[in-house]
Enzyme design. Structure first.
Site, short mmCIF file in Angstrom:
data_model
loop_
_atom_site.label_atom_id
_atom_site.label_comp_id
_atom_site.label_asym_id
_atom_site.label_seq_id
_atom_site.Cartn_x
_atom_site.Cartn_y
_atom_site.Cartn_z
N HIS A 130 0.87 -1.18 0.00
CA HIS A 130 0.00 0.00 0.00
C HIS A 130 0.91 1.23 0.00
O HIS A 130 2.03 1.18 0.52
CB HIS A 130 -0.85 -0.04 1.27
CG HIS A 130 -1.90 1.01 1.37
ND1 HIS A 130 -1.63 2.28 1.81
CD2 HIS A 130 -3.23 0.98 1.11
CE1 HIS A 130 -2.75 2.98 1.82
NE2 HIS A 130 -3.74 2.22 1.39
N ASP A 207 3.07 -4.57 7.92
CA ASP A 207 1.85 -3.79 7.76
C ASP A 207 0.69 -4.77 7.94
O ASP A 207 0.39 -5.57 7.05
CB ASP A 207 1.85 -3.15 6.37
CG ASP A 207 0.50 -2.52 6.02
OD1 ASP A 207 -0.49 -2.75 6.74
OD2 ASP A 207 0.43 -1.82 4.99
N GLN A 210 -4.49 -5.29 6.82
CA GLN A 210 -5.47 -6.22 6.26
C GLN A 210 -5.40 -7.61 6.87
O GLN A 210 -6.27 -8.44 6.60
CB GLN A 210 -5.29 -6.33 4.73
CG GLN A 210 -5.52 -5.04 3.98
CD GLN A 210 -6.97 -4.56 4.01
OE1 GLN A 210 -7.88 -5.28 4.41
NE2 GLN A 210 -7.19 -3.31 3.60
N LYS A 233 -10.48 -0.72 10.38
CA LYS A 233 -10.59 -1.98 9.64
C LYS A 233 -10.97 -3.14 10.56
O LYS A 233 -11.20 -4.26 10.13
CB LYS A 233 -9.29 -2.28 8.90
CG LYS A 233 -8.97 -1.21 7.84
CD LYS A 233 -7.92 -1.64 6.89
CE LYS A 233 -7.35 -0.49 6.07
NZ LYS A 233 -8.26 0.05 5.07
N CYS A 371 -4.83 2.38 -3.68
CA CYS A 371 -3.60 2.92 -3.08
C CYS A 371 -2.45 1.91 -3.21
O CYS A 371 -1.62 1.77 -2.29
CB CYS A 371 -3.80 3.31 -1.62
SG CYS A 371 -5.06 4.56 -1.40
N1 C6P Z 1 -6.44 0.35 2.73
C1 C6P Z 1 -8.29 -0.03 1.22
O1 C6P Z 1 -9.38 0.23 0.73
P1 C6P Z 1 -5.01 3.69 7.03
O2 C6P Z 1 -5.52 4.59 5.94
O3 C6P Z 1 -3.80 4.28 7.72
O4 C6P Z 1 -6.06 3.24 7.98
O5 C6P Z 1 -4.56 2.33 6.32
C2 C6P Z 1 -3.65 2.38 5.27
C3 C6P Z 1 -3.41 1.00 4.73
C4 C6P Z 1 -2.17 0.43 4.90
N2 C6P Z 1 -1.89 -0.81 4.47
C5 C6P Z 1 -2.83 -1.55 3.86
C6 C6P Z 1 -2.49 -2.93 3.42
C7 C6P Z 1 -4.11 -1.03 3.64
O6 C6P Z 1 -5.04 -1.78 3.05
C8 C6P Z 1 -4.40 0.28 4.08
C9 C6P Z 1 -5.74 0.90 3.80
C10 C6P Z 1 -7.77 0.78 2.38
O7 C6P Z 1 -7.62 -0.96 0.79
C11 C6P Z 1 -7.87 2.25 2.09
S1 C6P Z 1 -6.78 2.75 0.79
#
Ligand code: C6P
Length: 412
Positions: A130, A207, A210, A233, A371
């Site tokens: 991401h 990370d 997910q 999430k 992203c």
């Molecule tokens: N993915 C998706 O629709 P934040 O924005 O900090 O809560 O998470 C960022 C992020 C980081 N790593 C991974 C693997 C992610 O999936 C995400 C967020 C969302 O897939 C929004 S782009």
């Protein structure tokens, strides 16, 4: 420890009743919410915890002797131990509250990275990160002269571990990898990556944005050094999450933001700082968010993360079989180990059109680059449509999606 008893059976109908937002019509059709990788819906217990704070306990934390501040502080501080239990961490002090995964990665990049990276050092990420696990490292590498390298993926969207073994070498100081890809659903062998990193004296950041909603996490078994995740999430509020880090690493890291609550003493000439985790928590935080995150973790623990993982694995298997036979649908991301995500394109149609037409049928999927633009570049796509599943989704909903896809593809 979970505040709620663990559910004896995985009763999806009962679970759905815990999520008020699921119970509605969209464009005259029952909502089928399949955008869980973007954000999970919020159970009532989280709504209640957040609203209880605002209605009864609203005050700043760590700053007041009065009753409301004491209550707010107690609820706020209690989430730390819940995070530690959720991650299998040894100590609550190793858990830093952040705004979410993005801020957690930035914290490590700007604090540990600026202090430790030197010209010629290497940071290794993967091609399926991401943006939040790419851009902070690009920025910090630019400033330090370190080199950013990446482990490529294959046509199924699996990591090229053969290349990882060549790339992770004596210059590597940090390996930072996504546990489960949001764009492909691939589950990465992060323990193996941690072993490769440690064999070279490097650190490993995972990370977990997910993976944390879909599988039990044990940072000791993963043997990583940092683990990042987001509250929204997991059914918690947005704008809150955490970074777990090994105690001795956090203790050696300098502050990356200054302000209230992170200091020991401030003189006009210089200041001294709190030990972690407070050292990294400057300013009045997202108090209601942290309290809500605690309630969300209690809720997930009461369902049982192992039960959630098993249920979702079955649902993804069903969805993969069901959707892959829909004419013109092509899955993107077919790695052998996957979680919760079915990304796809419809040959001859733009993913945005597919998303808009599915929305007209009450079905929420995400379309776009998610992203993860390097993933799109690899597959020579600008976007995909993505159905992402949670423990409250059902096979019936998968059927609704498949039938709707057949219908809308006929329109395109
Ligand atoms: N993915 C998706 O629709 P934040 O924005 O900090 O809560 O998470 C960022 C992020 C980081 N790593 C991974 C693997 C992610 O999936 C995400 C967020 C969302 O897939 C929004 S782009």
């Amino acid at each position: 420890m979970s505040a709620l008893p663990i559910a004896p059976v995985f009763d999806v109908a009962a679970i759905r009743r815990d999520f008020p937002c699921l119970d509605q019509q969209v464009h005259g059709k029952p909502l089928v919410y399949l955008d869980n990788a973007a954000t999970l819906q919020m159970p009532s217990v989280v709504l209640d915890a957040v609203s209880h704070y605002h209605m009864r306990d609203r005050a700043n934390i760590h700053r007041g002797v009065h009753e409301l501040s004491q209550r707010a502080t107690a609820s706020y501080d209690a989430t730390r131990a819940k995070i530690a239990a959720f991650l299998g961490a040894q100590s609550a002090e190793e858990c830093v509250y952040t705004k979410g995964t993005t801020e957690s990665v930035n914290l490590v990049a700007w604090s540990w990275g600026l202090a430790n990276l030197r010209p010629g050092d290497e940071v290794v990420i993967t091609q399926m990160e991401h943006h939040s696990n790419i851009v902070p490292w690009q920025l910090v590498c630019e400033r330090t002269g370190a080199v950013l390298r990446y482990i490529p993926i294959d046509k199924r969207g699996a990591l090229r571990m053969d290349v990882a073994r060549e790339i992770i070498g004596e210059r590597t100081k940090m390996v930072a990898a996504v546990h489960v890809s949001n764009a492909l659903g691939t589950i990465n062998p992060v323990r193996e990556l941690a072993d490769l990193a440690h064999a070279q004296g490097a650190l490993m950041l995972v990370d977990g944005a997910q993976s944390s909603p879909h599988t039990p996490i044990d940072v000791v078994a993963l043997d990583c050094d940092f683990f990042a995740f987001s509250g929204h999430k997991l059914g918690g509020p947005s704008g809150v999450g955490a970074l777990w880090g090994r105690a001795h690493l956090l203790a050696a890291m300098p502050p990356w933001q200054g302000g209230g609550d992170m200091i020991a003493q401030v003189k006009l000439e210089r200041s001294t700082y709190q030990p972690p985790p407070l050292r990294f928590e400057a300013g009045t935080p997202n108090i209601a968010g942290v309290i809500g995150l605690g309630a969300a973790l209690d809720y997930l623990q009461s369902l049982g993360m192992d039960r959630i993982a098993a249920y979702e694995a079955d649902l993804l298997k069903y969805a993969t079989a069901r959707l892959s036979v829909v004419d013109r649908v092509r899955p993107i991301g077919t790695a052998p180990l996957k979680a919760s995500v079915y990304s796809f394109v419809v040959d001859g149609a733009h993913p945005t059109d597919v998303g808009v037409l599915l929305d007209s049928q009450g079905i929420a999927v995400r379309t776009g680059h998610h992203c993860a633009q390097p993933v799109m570049d690899f597959f020579d796509l600008s976007a995909t449509a993505r159905a992402s599943f949670a423990f409250y989704n059902t096979r019936d909903e998968v059927d609704v999606l498949a039938d709707a896809l057949e219908k809308v593809i006929g329109w395109l």
